[in-house]
Scaffold this active site. Structure first.
Site, PDB file in Angstrom:
ATOM      1  N   ASP A   4      -2.004  -8.828  -0.375  1.00  0.00           N
ATOM      2  CA  ASP A   4      -2.024 -10.120  -1.057  1.00  0.00           C
ATOM      3  C   ASP A   4      -3.075 -10.093  -2.171  1.00  0.00           C
ATOM      4  OD1 ASP A   4      -4.539 -10.502   0.124  1.00  0.00           O
ATOM      5  OD2 ASP A   4      -3.812 -11.896   1.629  1.00  0.00           O
TER       6      ASP A   4
ATOM      7  N   ARG B  29       3.094 -11.300   3.815  1.00  0.00           N
ATOM      8  CA  ARG B  29       2.417 -10.306   2.963  1.00  0.00           C
ATOM      9  C   ARG B  29       3.161  -8.978   2.997  1.00  0.00           C
ATOM     10  NH1 ARG B  29      -2.804  -9.118   5.161  1.00  0.00           N
ATOM     11  NH2 ARG B  29      -2.461 -10.438   6.975  1.00  0.00           N
TER      12      ARG B  29
END
Length: 243
Positions: free
Chosen positions: A86, A179
């Protein structure tokens, strides 16, 4: 702290950025003067949105509420791979996003991750290996083999395609890492990618609705009376779930 044992039920919190789920629980405990509070599904500090808190006797249904499907909106940034998958992580690799990349190609990549499949959890996560959370190993620069988990994507929708950004909505099972989803789609497109924004909009039968949830600022500000009016009783929860 003297605990208020009279409070029982479910509290829906719209979590803000740059705070952990544990931070929200800690502030809720101070606001409500009670200790017995848990949360139903961790949100990363970067993520916002639905965080369900269970209060008092409602903690006994914590596992039940955690097991239900979730819905998120997110943004995938193509061309950059990070160690956390991320925007909060360190950029490991940059690759050019194809100038001729089409929406159809992006949809095809998303399609490969729809339905049932196995997903490998990210290193920066709370998953434990031999009792040690992976994120602690990641902080030491260690990377270990992780066992893939069985997950499910019920549905997805691409809501914006403006390279290098792709906005999407995804409905998924418990234990799903958005993610890793973003990272894997980037790899399928050959240019890599990471999750640059995430918001949980639904958890099971619960949605964030005006007057039905509270904010972190309300909890931090000690607005106890206003918070109390937003608590759902176990009876309300049972009706909502159709139980």
């Amino acid at each position: 702290m003297k605990s208020d044992d009279s409070i029982n039920g479910v509290l829906l919190v719209d979590k803000g950025q740059d705070m952990t789920s544990h931070d929200v629980v800690a502030v809720a405990r101070r606001c409500l003067d009670m200790k017995k509070i848990g949360h139903c599904g961790t949100l990363d500090p970067m993520a916002t949105g639905m965080l369900i808190l269970v209060l008092g006797s409602a903690t006994r249904i914590q596992d039940l509420l955690m097991s239900e499907d979730k819905e998120y909106t997110g943004t995938l940034k193509l061309g950059e791979t990070t160690n956390s998958q991320d925007a909060e992580g360190e950029v490991l690799l940059k690759r050019p996003v194809p100038e001729d990349l089409t929406l159809e190609q992006v949809k095809a990549a998303f399609d490969t991750l729809k339905g049932d499949f196995y997903q490998t959890p990210p290193m920066v996560s709370a998953v434990k290996i031999n009792g040690v959370p992976l994120y602690k190993l990641a902080r030491k620069g260690q990377e270990v083999e992780r066992e893939p988990r069985f997950v499910r994507v019920y549905d997805y929708e691409i809501t914006r395609f403006e390279p290098p950004y792709v906005d999407f909505r995804v409905v998924c099972s418990k234990g799903f890492y958005v993610r890793s989803y973003a990272n894997d789609i980037g790899e399928k497109l050959g240019c890599g990618g990471h999750l640059s924004a995430l918001r949980r909009t639904r958890s099971g039968h619960f949605k964030l609705l005006p007057g039905k949830h509270v904010t972190f600022d309300m909890l931090k500000g000690g607005q106890k009376e206003q918070v109390l009016t937003s608590i759902l009783s176990l009876y309300d929860v049972s009706k909502l779930r159709g139980a």
